[in-house]
Design an enzyme around this catalytic site. Structure first.
Site, PDB file in Angstrom:
ATOM      1  N   GLU A  69       0.598  -1.241   0.235  1.00 34.54           N
ATOM      2  CA  GLU A  69      -0.107   0.076   0.134  1.00 34.54           C
ATOM      3  C   GLU A  69       0.756   1.355  -0.135  1.00 34.54           C
ATOM      4  OE1 GLU A  69      -2.184  -3.065   2.840  1.00 34.54           O
ATOM      5  OE2 GLU A  69      -0.280  -2.637   2.140  1.00 34.54           O
ATOM      6  N   CYS A 100      -0.737   1.222   6.913  1.00 34.45           N
ATOM      7  CA  CYS A 100      -0.965   1.430   5.910  1.00 34.45           C
ATOM      8  C   CYS A 100      -2.393   1.792   5.964  1.00 34.45           C
ATOM      9  CB  CYS A 100      -1.152   0.175   5.170  1.00 34.45           C
ATOM     10  SG  CYS A 100       0.586  -0.630   4.734  1.00 34.45           S
TER      11      CYS A 100
END
Length: 160
Positions: A69, A100
């Site tokens: 991510e 994330c």
């Protein structure tokens, strides 16, 4: 095609989500082939273009920050020339961790789509739901997209 545009095409929203999740799965497979935990991620703009791609590469970079991510968000920000990813959708094969999830919130990504739950560190409901906390931004979250494929890829990796 982005989620917002799906009604103007013959594809259903479910098909759109599955198609982009397949792109994330392809990146996860590359990560696995490199000895990394198989997690892949794509970020899609309002126009339906993939503007960010990432895969886990913590082992090869020796960095705790090298999550799929984070890499995809960095690439998407660069592509748009802005830290705000409003209007984008992030697709990731595994439920985001707290780091994330924080990056998704800070980038103002309005929609998160993920495949497999992460029972030990998932921050979209498995351990904690950071997306429902009182931050300045709360993305819509859709879980379980191509879940079986995402789970099997992870299981196969850890079995080997």
């Amino acid at each position: 095609m982005s989620e917002k545009m799906f009604e103007t095409n013959s594809q259903s929203l479910e098909q759109v989500r599955e198609n982009f999740m397949r792109e994330a799965l392809n990146l996860a497979r590359i990560a696995a082939s490199e000895g990394e935990v198989p997690v892949g991620c794509v970020i899609v703009s309002e126009s339906g273009e993939i503007i960010g791609r990432g895969r886990n590469c913590r082992e090869s970079t020796h960095s705790a920050l090298a999550h799929a991510e984070i890499a995809a968000i960095a690439e998407a920000c660069s592509a748009l020339g802005d830290w705000r990813l409003t209007g984008c959708t992030i697709y990731v094969t595994l439920e985001p961790c707290p780091m994330c999830a924080g990056a998704i919130i800070n980038a103002r990504i309005p929609t998160l789509v993920f495949g497999a739950r992460e029972p030990s560190s998932g921050a979209a409901g498995s351990v904690i739901d950071l997306f429902s906390e009182r931050f300045g931004h709360n993305p819509a979250v859709y879980a379980g997209i191509l879940e079986t494929e995402c789970v099997e890829l992870l299981r196969g990796f850890f079995r080997n």
